[in-house]
Design a protein around this motif. Structure first.
Motif, PDB file in Angstrom:
ATOM      1  N   UNK A   1       0.799  -1.229   0.000  1.00  0.00           N
ATOM      2  CA  UNK A   1       0.000   0.000   0.000  1.00  0.00           C
ATOM      3  C   UNK A   1       0.831   1.277   0.000  1.00  0.00           C
ATOM      4  N   UNK A   2       2.150   1.152  -0.021  1.00  0.00           N
ATOM      5  CA  UNK A   2       3.010   2.349   0.039  1.00  0.00           C
ATOM      6  C   UNK A   2       2.785   3.265  -1.158  1.00  0.00           C
ATOM      7  N   UNK A   3       2.371   2.696  -2.279  1.00  0.00           N
ATOM      8  CA  UNK A   3       2.114   3.493  -3.478  1.00  0.00           C
ATOM      9  C   UNK A   3       1.151   4.650  -3.205  1.00  0.00           C
ATOM     10  N   UNK A   4       0.233   4.431  -2.242  1.00  0.00           N
ATOM     11  CA  UNK A   4      -0.800   5.434  -1.989  1.00  0.00           C
ATOM     12  C   UNK A   4      -0.200   6.733  -1.453  1.00  0.00           C
TER      13      UNK A   4
ATOM     14  N   UNK B   1      -0.325   4.171  -8.858  1.00  0.00           N
ATOM     15  CA  UNK B   1      -1.348   3.375  -8.200  1.00  0.00           C
ATOM     16  C   UNK B   1      -1.056   1.895  -8.129  1.00  0.00           C
ATOM     17  N   UNK B   2       0.209   1.513  -8.200  1.00  0.00           N
ATOM     18  CA  UNK B   2       0.554   0.091  -8.231  1.00  0.00           C
ATOM     19  C   UNK B   2       1.497  -0.257  -7.080  1.00  0.00           C
ATOM     20  N   UNK B   3       1.287  -1.439  -6.512  1.00  0.00           N
ATOM     21  CA  UNK B   3       2.185  -1.935  -5.482  1.00  0.00           C
ATOM     22  C   UNK B   3       3.591  -2.076  -6.064  1.00  0.00           C
TER      23      UNK B   3
ATOM     24  N   UNK C   1       8.158   7.361   1.016  1.00  0.00           N
ATOM     25  CA  UNK C   1       7.003   7.323   1.917  1.00  0.00           C
ATOM     26  C   UNK C   1       7.328   6.446   3.130  1.00  0.00           C
ATOM     27  N   UNK C   2       7.359   7.006   4.336  1.00  0.00           N
ATOM     28  CA  UNK C   2       7.721   6.217   5.521  1.00  0.00           C
ATOM     29  C   UNK C   2       6.556   5.347   5.991  1.00  0.00           C
ATOM     30  N   UNK C   3       6.893   4.354   6.811  1.00  0.00           N
ATOM     31  CA  UNK C   3       5.865   3.461   7.350  1.00  0.00           C
ATOM     32  C   UNK C   3       4.786   4.240   8.097  1.00  0.00           C
ATOM     33  N   UNK C   4       5.177   5.281   8.802  1.00  0.00           N
ATOM     34  CA  UNK C   4       4.210   6.054   9.584  1.00  0.00           C
ATOM     35  C   UNK C   4       3.095   6.618   8.707  1.00  0.00           C
ATOM     36  N   UNK C   5       3.471   7.111   7.525  1.00  0.00           N
ATOM     37  CA  UNK C   5       2.472   7.669   6.612  1.00  0.00           C
ATOM     38  C   UNK C   5       1.564   6.569   6.080  1.00  0.00           C
ATOM     39  N   UNK C   6       2.129   5.420   5.735  1.00  0.00           N
ATOM     40  CA  UNK C   6       1.315   4.303   5.251  1.00  0.00           C
ATOM     41  C   UNK C   6       0.298   3.918   6.321  1.00  0.00           C
ATOM     42  N   UNK C   7       0.757   3.823   7.563  1.00  0.00           N
ATOM     43  CA  UNK C   7      -0.147   3.449   8.652  1.00  0.00           C
ATOM     44  C   UNK C   7      -1.238   4.490   8.872  1.00  0.00           C
ATOM     45  N   UNK C   8      -0.874   5.770   8.776  1.00  0.00           N
ATOM     46  CA  UNK C   8      -1.854   6.834   9.002  1.00  0.00           C
ATOM     47  C   UNK C   8      -2.855   6.946   7.871  1.00  0.00           C
ATOM     48  N   UNK C   9      -2.378   6.859   6.641  1.00  0.00           N
ATOM     49  CA  UNK C   9      -3.227   7.113   5.483  1.00  0.00           C
ATOM     50  C   UNK C   9      -4.087   5.916   5.099  1.00  0.00           C
ATOM     51  N   UNK C  10      -3.671   4.701   5.459  1.00  0.00           N
ATOM     52  CA  UNK C  10      -4.338   3.480   5.005  1.00  0.00           C
ATOM     53  C   UNK C  10      -4.992   2.753   6.184  1.00  0.00           C
ATOM     54  N   UNK C  11      -5.691   1.659   5.878  1.00  0.00           N
ATOM     55  CA  UNK C  11      -6.235   0.762   6.892  1.00  0.00           C
ATOM     56  C   UNK C  11      -5.533  -0.576   6.754  1.00  0.00           C
TER      57      UNK C  11
END
Length: 333
Positions: free
Chosen positions: A220-223, A265-267, A275-285
């Motif tokens: 999901x980091x692509x997001x 939009x691709x994995x 994009x750090x892990x923190x952003x992935x965790x915050x922005x995604x589910x």
């Protein structure tokens, strides 16, 4: 809370239709796709097949823009689908990112977007509107209905959404930023003399169900990279720490080194290494079912009416089924 599914229109189109059918069986009420004519197949052709193969699902782009099609063509296309399938479309619209930039054009101005929202809605609902200085009305439309939902991040765009749009699309699921942006939209609606609670709030973000958090983040980091395109525009317009845009949104793009739309939009998108892990965790589910339920209940408490699942990873069917079997019943139980 309503639930939507967001897909890219990668070939074969039959796979997109199949996933939307699966989503409807699992309780999803909305089906969305990207709209970028060079990168993926033409979505409006595929919408006809989705509508024909579902009974209740509402369909639309997340998002189209005022620049790749003339406004009367956009309105007529929506109206034709509504006439065939019973007012089951929604026009998600924004300034245009991949659709415009891949074709070598700049995103549309907010002034043009605001005008397009009014014109497309009026034409699609059978009213007269002015297009390029000429009054137009589509005479065959009767009982047409087209809600127009606008995607936005920056302060001027959020204000425009509150002033004109029937719904607001926020493409990230961070509770702090959601609360800040929903308030901005609703304050603008109130200032414009509109009912702020009448604006539908849609949060859209990737969801990945499972215990392997590292793998989920990589899928999901692509997001964060996609959102970063818009955030970088905001930083260039307003500067860092301007107070116009929360630092919680803009800080992570400092190490951004450009963007390659061939991986949009691709994995595994190599343009999203910043994009750090923190952003992935915050922005995604991400995480087990219980984590999804908890975050969705928080978002619902902030006024979110719909959560739209970006389903671009290696577990498309599994996420649709997990949401249908566990998440949606728990959130709406």
């Amino acid at each position: 809370m309503d639930f939507g599914l967001v897909l890219q229109t990668d070939p074969p189109a039959s796979a997109v239709v199949s996933l939307m059918k699966r989503a409807e069986r699992n309780g999803f009420r909305y089906g969305w796709t990207f709209d970028s004519a060079v990168l993926w197949q033409e979505p409006f052709v595929i919408y006809s097949q989705i509508l024909a193969n579902t009974q209740r699902m509402h369909i639309g782009p997340m998002v189209t823009n005022p620049g790749t099609r003339t406004w009367e063509v956009t309105a007529s296309t929506f109206a034709t689908l509504n006439d065939m399938y019973g007012n089951r479309t929604v026009c998600g619209i924004g300034r245009g990112d991949s659709a415009m930039r891949v074709a070598g054009r700049a995103p549309n101005t907010l002034a043009r977007l605001g005008e397009a929202i009014d014109v497309i809605r009026d034409l699609a609902e059978g009213r007269e509107a002015e297009v390029d200085g000429n009054p137009l009305r589509i005479p065959w439309i009767t009982d047409g209905k087209l809600p127009v939902w606008m995607a936005a991040y920056g302060p001027k765009a959020l204000a425009l959404a509150g002033q004109k749009a029937d719904g607001f699309i926020l493409q990230l699921a961070d509770p702090y930023l959601t609360e800040w942006m929903v308030k901005s939209v609703r304050d603008a609606a109130t200032a414009a003399g509109r009912d702020p609670d009448a604006i539908t709030i849609c949060v859209a973000a990737p969801a990945y169900v499972g215990d392997d958090l590292a793998h989920a983040r990589d899928q999901c980091r692509w997001f964060g990279g996609m959102v970063g395109n818009h955030v970088a525009d905001l930083v260039s317009r307003y500067g860092e720490h301007s107070g116009m845009v929360p630092d919680e949104l803009t800080e992570y793009v400092k190490s951004r080194q450009g963007y390659d739309y061939s991986h949009h939009g691709r994995a595994g998108n190599p343009s999203t290494d910043f994009v750090p892990d923190e952003i992935v965790d915050r922005f995604c589910l991400l995480g087990p079912v219980e984590a999804h339920i908890e975050k969705l209940r928080t978002l619902r408490g902030l006024g979110v009416d719909q959560f739209a699942v970006y389903d671009m990873h290696d577990a498309k069917e599994a996420v649709i089924d997990a949401y249908g079997q566990h998440v949606i019943p728990a959130v709406n139980g």
